[in-house]
Each structure stands twice: as structure tokens, then as C-alpha cells.
Design an enzyme around this catalytic site. Structure first.
Site, PDB file in Angstrom:
ATOM      1  N   LYS A 128      60.708  29.935  60.777  1.00 57.42           N
ATOM      2  CA  LYS A 128      60.634  31.401  60.594  1.00 57.42           C
ATOM      3  C   LYS A 128      59.537  31.764  59.583  1.00 57.42           C
ATOM      4  CE  LYS A 128      65.398  32.229  61.950  1.00 57.42           C
ATOM      5  NZ  LYS A 128      66.808  32.439  61.629  1.00 57.42           N
ATOM      6  N   ASP A 144      68.030  40.943  60.689  1.00 62.29           N
ATOM      7  CA  ASP A 144      68.625  40.476  61.947  1.00 62.29           C
ATOM      8  C   ASP A 144      69.908  41.173  62.351  1.00 62.29           C
ATOM      9  OD1 ASP A 144      69.735  37.021  61.319  1.00 62.29           O
ATOM     10  OD2 ASP A 144      70.025  38.840  60.170  1.00 62.29           O
ATOM     11  N   GLN A 146      70.266  33.166  56.236  1.00 62.36           N
ATOM     12  CA  GLN A 146      70.488  32.182  57.291  1.00 62.36           C
ATOM     13  C   GLN A 146      71.940  31.716  57.268  1.00 62.36           C
ATOM     14  OE1 GLN A 146      68.176  31.430  59.579  1.00 62.36           O
ATOM     15  NE2 GLN A 146      69.403  29.900  60.631  1.00 62.36           N
TER      16      GLN A 146
HETATM   17  N1  GUN Z   1      71.876  30.962  62.220  1.00 64.44           N
HETATM   18  C1  GUN Z   1      71.551  30.590  63.491  1.00 64.44           C
HETATM   19  N2  GUN Z   1      70.880  31.590  64.107  1.00 64.44           N
HETATM   20  C2  GUN Z   1      70.769  32.599  63.218  1.00 64.44           C
HETATM   21  C3  GUN Z   1      70.177  33.898  63.275  1.00 64.44           C
HETATM   22  O1  GUN Z   1      69.618  34.354  64.268  1.00 64.44           O
HETATM   23  N3  GUN Z   1      70.285  34.629  62.135  1.00 64.44           N
HETATM   24  C4  GUN Z   1      70.920  34.177  61.032  1.00 64.44           C
HETATM   25  N4  GUN Z   1      70.969  34.966  59.979  1.00 64.44           N
HETATM   26  N5  GUN Z   1      71.472  32.985  60.950  1.00 64.44           N
HETATM   27  C5  GUN Z   1      71.396  32.205  62.040  1.00 64.44           C
END
Ligand code: GUN
Length: 283
Positions: free
Chosen positions: A53, A120, A97
Site C-alpha cells: 500500500k 477504507d 490495517q
Molecule cells: N485487512 C485485510 N484487508 C484489509 C483492508 O482492506 N483494510 C483494512 N483496514 N484491513 C485489512
């Protein structure tokens, strides 16, 4: 035989759109959008995801930051670090995350995230806006699925859509996005009669985290099948939540694993972070 939906190509297109948006924001407004990813502990998969990311964000021109906290950090300290990002004017998007270590209350951490900086869509305010069908920041993976459907020319309006899985990350927001797109949506979980429900779907989205849970024989001929799963088997093979070869015999279009939904998540995260920054210019 089904058409393969090329997530890599669609994600590359989304990333190019974001890079253009970032460049325009710099040129017109002198603003560099900033994305911070918070990683707590040493989950090996999270480490790989977060590195990628940060790398993609930097490539697209973002100010990209990783805040890494130790496995045994207290909830109070994690909250403090998050609050510092909330008020940092250089940061427009924040992502925590998941999963987080046991002593951290993920729900309250996500609730403390300023909704306008949520990158997100997991903050309860944004999830609530989605439930009400209002404009908001959308969770990246299901939003990526919506983009894939658009790219292959599949309009969910009036279609029977079956979502397998009810997580806050994928299943629930996926079902809501499909409802908002006027599909007739069924959400399945471990108590559902899966063969019967899946067989009804003109669109089937599977995010259950169980290798090859959905059998090819259950797929309605001509259905569009989206596999969000990513499971590493004991022999090292990577498989999705759908029995791919058998499902591909019946579906009209299907996502491969890997190379399907996977690449879309990061691309949509970048789109969210850019949109958050763009909204600050409108205020
Ligand atoms: N853990 C696995 N996929 C994701 C995601 O898209 N966002 C977040 N915050 N954690 C994750």
C-alpha cells in the site's frame, strides 16, 4: 467457458486515474494528498499488504506514511497515535490495517478515526451512510468489485445477487452497494443453505475465507462469479473461495485467484485517499 475478469488490468487503469488526479491536485492547488497506514503488531500478511500500500501510494505521488506500532502496544497509545494523524494537516487518508493484536479494541479505534479521513470506509459513520444509501467513503474491496462489474458491462439493477460472507470488510458493505445499485440481494453465512442460495444468483460474490467453499456445480449457468477469497493451501498453492475450474465451466465471467479482486483493493484505497483530499478543497 467463462470470460476471465482481469483485475490486474482494471486496477492498473484505476491507478492511472488516481495518478492523474494527484498530479492535477498538485498543479492546480499545490496540495499533495497524504495517506497514513497504521500497522499494529507483526501479522505477516499485514506486513506484506501494508508495504505494498505504501509503495503504490508513493508511486502515484502521495505523501505516504506507515505508522508501525509494536505487538504489545497499549490501546491508549495506539489511540493517541491515531488521534495525532486525525489532526495532521498533511494526512487526508488513514487506514488501520486489520487484524490488530488482542489488547487493541479495533471497533473503538475505527470509531475514533475522523470519518472524513477514513480511507477504507470502516468507520461506523461511513458504514452508516452506506447503509442509508448516501454518499460516503466506501470499503475498498467491495468498491473494487463494483468497478469490475462496471468494466465488464454488468449492471446489477434488477439482478439476483448472492453474497457469501457477512464481514464488515467485504460481505456487508458488498451487499449494501448491490442494494444501492438496485439488485435483489441475498446475504449468506455459515447457517445458510449455500447450494440452494448460490444456485439462484445471476451474480455471486464470495468472501468467506474458506478454500473452494462454493462448488462449481452450484453456479447458475451464465452467472457472473466474483471470488474475493485468497487462501494458501498446505502445498503452497493459492486458491480462492470458489472451486474455480468447475465454476468457470458454468459462469459467463469469473475472476481468477490470484489476479482477480486482489489488485483492486489497493487501487480503490488510493482512489479513496485522493477523494478525501479532494473533498477538503470543496469545504
Ligand atoms: N485487512 C485485510 N484487508 C484489509 C483492508 O482492506 N483494510 C483494512 N483496514 N484491513 C485489512
Amino acid at each position: 467457458m467463462a470470460t476471465l475478469i482481469d483485475g490486474k488490468a482494471i486496477a492498473a487503469k484505476v491507478r492511472a486515474e488516481v495518478a492523474a488526479g494527484v498530479a492535477e491536485m498538485k498543479a492546480k492547488h499545490g496540495l499533495v494528498p497524504g495517506l497514513a497506514v497504521m500497522r499494529i503488531g507483526e501479522d505477516p500478511a499485514s506486513k506484506i499488504y501494508v508495504t505494498s500500500k505504501r509503495k503504490v501510494a508513493a508511486e502515484l505521488g502521495f505523501h505516504a506514511l506507515e505508522v508501525h506500532l509494536p505487538e504489545d502496544v497499549s490501546h491508549a497509545v495506539a489511540l493517541e497515535r491515531l488521534q495525532a494523524l486525525n489532526v495532521d494537516p498533511a494526512i487526508h487518508g488513514i487506514l488501520v490495517q486489520l487484524p490488530v493484536p488482542k489488547q487493541i479494541d479495533a471497533d473503538s479505534l475505527l470509531a475514533a478515526l475522523r470519518p472524513e479521513k477514513d480511507a477504507d470506509g470502516l468507520n461506523a459513520v461511513n458504514a452508516g451512510l452506506l447503509a442509508q444509501g448516501r454518499e460516503t467513503t466506501l470499503p475498498c474491496t467491495p468498491w473494487g468489485v463494483m468497478r469490475m462489474l462496471e468494466e465488464i458491462g454488468f449492471n446489477p439493477m434488477g439482478k439476483r445477487a448472492v453474497v457469501v460472507g457477512r464481514s464488515i470488510l467485504v460481505g456487508r458493505p458488498m451487499a449494501l452497494m448491490l442494494v444501492n445499485a438496485s439488485a435483489t440481494v441475498t446475504i449468506c453465512h455459515r447457517k445458510s443453505n449455500l447450494p440452494e442460495e448460490v444456485a439462484r444468483g445471476e451474480l455471486v460474490v464470495v468472501a468467506a475465507g474458506v478454500p473452494e467453499l462454493v462448488k462449481g456445480a452450484w453456479i447458475r449457468p451464465g452467472a457472473v462469479v466474483i471470488d474475493v477469497g485468497m487462501n494458501r493451501l498446505a502445498d503452497g498453492k493459492l486458491v480462492g473461495d470458489v472451486e474455480f475450474a468447475a465454476a468457470a465451466e458454468r459462469a459467463s465471467a469469473i475472476t481468477p485467484v490470484p489476479g482477480g479482486v486482489g489488485p483492486m483493493t489497493i487501487a480503490m484505497l488510493m482512489k479513496n485517499a485522493l477523494q478525501n483530499a479532494q473533498r477538503t478543497l470543496r469545504r
